[in-house]
Design a protein around this motif. Structure first.
Motif, mmCIF file in Angstrom:
data_model
loop_
_atom_site.group_PDB
_atom_site.id
_atom_site.type_symbol
_atom_site.label_atom_id
_atom_site.label_comp_id
_atom_site.label_asym_id
_atom_site.label_seq_id
_atom_site.Cartn_x
_atom_site.Cartn_y
_atom_site.Cartn_z
ATOM 1 N N VAL A 78 29.895 65.446 36.928
ATOM 2 C CA VAL A 78 29.277 64.129 36.877
ATOM 3 C C VAL A 78 30.009 63.206 37.840
ATOM 4 C CG1 VAL A 78 28.427 64.304 34.511
ATOM 5 C CG2 VAL A 78 30.696 63.336 34.932
ATOM 6 N N PHE A 79 29.255 62.260 38.383
ATOM 7 C CA PHE A 79 29.816 61.229 39.242
ATOM 8 C C PHE A 79 29.748 59.914 38.475
ATOM 9 C CE2 PHE A 79 28.273 64.557 41.996
ATOM 10 C CZ PHE A 79 29.324 64.722 42.902
ATOM 11 N N SER A 80 30.883 59.244 38.369
ATOM 12 C CA SER A 80 30.956 58.056 37.529
ATOM 13 C C SER A 80 30.967 56.787 38.359
ATOM 14 C CB SER A 80 32.212 58.096 36.662
ATOM 15 O OG SER A 80 32.345 56.895 35.928
ATOM 16 N N ALA A 81 29.941 55.955 38.130
ATOM 17 C CA ALA A 81 29.881 54.603 38.685
ATOM 18 C C ALA A 81 30.010 53.581 37.568
ATOM 19 C CB ALA A 81 28.573 54.408 39.443
ATOM 20 N N LEU A 82 30.662 53.977 36.483
ATOM 21 C CA LEU A 82 30.813 53.099 35.328
ATOM 22 C C LEU A 82 31.830 51.994 35.617
ATOM 23 C CD1 LEU A 82 31.054 55.772 32.496
ATOM 24 C CD2 LEU A 82 29.076 54.330 33.020
ATOM 25 N N PRO A 83 31.662 50.825 35.007
ATOM 26 C CA PRO A 83 32.711 49.803 35.097
ATOM 27 C C PRO A 83 33.973 50.295 34.402
ATOM 28 C CG PRO A 83 31.003 49.164 33.521
ATOM 29 C CD PRO A 83 30.502 50.385 34.210
ATOM 30 N N ALA A 84 35.106 49.810 34.855
ATOM 31 C CA ALA A 84 36.391 50.330 34.381
ATOM 32 C C ALA A 84 36.564 50.213 32.876
ATOM 33 C CB ALA A 84 37.530 49.606 35.101
ATOM 34 N N SER A 176 28.855 43.085 48.702
ATOM 35 C CA SER A 176 28.353 44.217 47.921
ATOM 36 C C SER A 176 29.455 44.884 47.119
ATOM 37 C CB SER A 176 27.685 45.247 48.840
ATOM 38 O OG SER A 176 28.578 45.717 49.823
ATOM 39 N N GLY A 177 30.713 44.658 47.503
ATOM 40 C CA GLY A 177 31.819 45.212 46.733
ATOM 41 C C GLY A 177 31.937 44.632 45.348
ATOM 42 N N ALA A 178 31.300 43.500 45.110
ATOM 43 C CA ALA A 178 31.333 42.871 43.787
ATOM 44 C C ALA A 178 30.129 43.246 42.929
ATOM 45 C CB ALA A 178 31.401 41.357 43.936
ATOM 46 N N GLY A 179 29.252 44.141 43.445
ATOM 47 C CA GLY A 179 28.051 44.502 42.696
ATOM 48 C C GLY A 179 26.925 43.513 42.939
ATOM 49 N N PHE A 180 25.738 43.860 42.445
ATOM 50 C CA PHE A 180 24.560 43.036 42.708
ATOM 51 C C PHE A 180 24.676 41.623 42.142
ATOM 52 C CE2 PHE A 180 22.176 47.262 42.754
ATOM 53 C CZ PHE A 180 22.209 47.330 44.137
ATOM 54 N N GLN A 181 25.346 41.497 40.999
ATOM 55 C CA GLN A 181 25.456 40.189 40.354
ATOM 56 C C GLN A 181 26.844 39.575 40.523
ATOM 57 O OE1 GLN A 181 22.640 39.030 39.158
ATOM 58 N NE2 GLN A 181 21.601 40.997 39.464
ATOM 59 N N GLY A 182 27.648 40.132 41.415
ATOM 60 C CA GLY A 182 29.066 39.784 41.445
ATOM 61 C C GLY A 182 29.413 38.441 42.049
ATOM 62 N N VAL A 183 28.735 38.034 43.111
ATOM 63 C CA VAL A 183 29.057 36.778 43.785
ATOM 64 C C VAL A 183 27.767 35.995 43.975
ATOM 65 C CG1 VAL A 183 30.150 35.702 45.782
ATOM 66 C CG2 VAL A 183 30.914 37.963 45.024
ATOM 67 N N SER A 184 27.730 34.777 43.484
ATOM 68 C CA SER A 184 26.511 33.977 43.622
ATOM 69 C C SER A 184 26.384 33.464 45.051
ATOM 70 C CB SER A 184 26.536 32.789 42.660
ATOM 71 O OG SER A 184 27.511 31.848 43.082
ATOM 72 N N ALA A 185 25.147 33.165 45.452
ATOM 73 C CA ALA A 185 24.908 32.622 46.786
ATOM 74 C C ALA A 185 25.633 31.295 46.973
ATOM 75 C CB ALA A 185 23.404 32.446 47.014
ATOM 76 N N MET A 186 25.671 30.461 45.950
ATOM 77 C CA MET A 186 26.339 29.168 46.055
ATOM 78 C C MET A 186 27.846 29.329 46.257
ATOM 79 S SD MET A 186 24.351 26.539 46.014
ATOM 80 C CE MET A 186 25.415 25.205 45.466
ATOM 81 N N GLU A 187 28.395 30.428 45.759
ATOM 82 C CA GLU A 187 29.832 30.641 45.882
ATOM 83 C C GLU A 187 30.213 31.163 47.260
ATOM 84 O OE1 GLU A 187 33.426 33.064 43.598
ATOM 85 O OE2 GLU A 187 31.340 33.430 43.063
ATOM 86 N N ILE A 188 29.395 32.044 47.840
ATOM 87 C CA ILE A 188 29.806 32.730 49.059
ATOM 88 C C ILE A 188 29.189 32.145 50.312
ATOM 89 C CG2 ILE A 188 28.006 34.514 49.070
ATOM 90 C CD1 ILE A 188 31.788 34.950 49.852
ATOM 91 N N TYR A 189 28.033 31.511 50.223
ATOM 92 C CA TYR A 189 27.387 30.972 51.428
ATOM 93 C C TYR A 189 28.246 29.875 52.047
ATOM 94 C CZ TYR A 189 23.748 29.145 54.505
ATOM 95 O OH TYR A 189 23.053 28.746 55.608
#
Length: 339
Positions: A78-84, A176-189
């Motif tokens: 199995v390949f694990s992409a689970l959160p820690a 993308s290293g933070a996942g799909f919901q990891g960084v909001s547009a308002m935070e990173i733009y």
């Protein structure tokens, strides 16, 4: 064919696993797991596909299962992409049940009997699988490092025979290293975030294990220190690293190391033709947008080698730095007949 599954198949790294495994010549993708709200749905209905690759139709009709030991115990790997926070206990139970676990999660990376592997850098560390089996485990766990750590140790590998004791690194890491919901547009733009939780600690500890020496049943850490400063930048994919190392040799000698570097093996399906692409002349490369898909995302690019020693390294964080790294670890294990 080797029957495999993906744990956490609907997330960013899970989707990358599915994409890489859907038509793999060695692995038969048979099982996909996710949260309870996705269980019972076909994968095409459960996933919000967001990759810049076509949706793999061969995986679309696989019925997603809840992530339990019972649903994967008949698989080979199995390949694990689970959160820690979920991965630790589940991966242990799955390995104890006789299944090989190749994990992208951080939970077991620093366990003394778990190999933390980058195939070109420390393939011999797979010998720790025998240590796990000697302690009564029917399966095993193999981990790959943090996404930025992989880029750094890949870039250091061609010069590892040079003498250095101090490495400093500043990262510019894609969202993308933070996942799909990891960084909001308002935070990173229009912004740079000069902190990524636990990232600096991983970069300061994981390379010492990876570039260390397997001595019987234990890893002797490499004899250098790392100081890291990690930053999130408004790039979608591709982590860029500025690296300093106290190497005394002239830059031309170091450039020869990068020019002449070849991987210590060949023939793995996910392995790129060139593990390292060296920009010898271009002063403005590598760049994420131009270079992240070299070698189908598995090549690490290096450039701007200067005295000091100073240079830039860049790699695709969800392919080379995550799912692709784990798949290549499994290919290496198959080639070494450890299953």
């Amino acid at each position: 064919m080797i029957n495999v599954g993906v744990l956490g198949a609907t997330g960013a790294v899970g989707q990358r696993f599915v994409q890489l495994l859907s038509d793999h010549p060695w692995f038969n993708l048979q099982t996909l797991t996710a949260s309870e709200r996705s269980a019972g749905k076909s994968y095409c209905d459960a996933v919000n596909w967001r990759l810049d690759e076509p949706f793999p139709e061969s995986a679309g009709e696989i019925i997603v299962k809840d992530t339990t030991v019972d649903c994967v115990k008949d698989l080979d790997l199995v390949f694990s992409a689970l959160p820690a926070d979920l991965a630790g206990g589940l991966e242990t139970a799955i390995a104890d049940a006789g299944v090989g676990v190749f994990s992208n999660a951080s939970s077991h990376r620093m366990d003394v009997d778990v190999p933390l592997v980058v195939p070109e850098v420390n393939p011999d560390h797979l010998g720790l699988i025998d240590v796990q089996r000697d302690r009564g485990r029917d399966g095993f766990i193999v981990t790959n490092p943090n996404c930025s750590t992989i880029v750094m140790v890949m870039a250091l590998n061609p010069i590892r025979n040079r003498s250095f004791s101090d490495v400093r690194v500043a990262t510019m890491q894609a969202i993308s290293g933070a996942g799909f919901q990891g960084v909001s547009a308002m935070e990173i733009y229009d912004n740079v975030v000069p902190y990524i939780g636990s990232e600096e600690k991983k970069m300061e500890t994981e390379p010492l294990k990876i570039m260390g020496r397997l001595d019987g049943s234990v890893i002797q850490n490499a004899g250098f220190s790392v100081s890291a400063s990690c930053h999130r930048v408004p790039v979608i994919d591709g982590h860029t690293l500025a690296i300093w190392a106290d190497v005394k040799e002239e830059p031309d000698l170091i450039k020869d190391d990068f020019r002449n570097y070849r991987a210590p093996f060949s023939g793995l399906p996910t392995q790129p033709t060139k593990s390292i692409h060296f920009f010898d002349k271009e002063q403005d490369r590598p760049q994420p947008r131009l270079d992240r898909r070299r070698g189908d995302g598995m090549t690490v690019s290096v450039g701007r080698v200067r005295e000091g020693l100073r240079f830039i390294a860049m790699g695709h964080n969800t392919i080379r730095g995550a799912a692709g790294a784990s798949v290549m670890n499994a290919e290496l294990a198959v080639s070494k007949k450890v299953l």
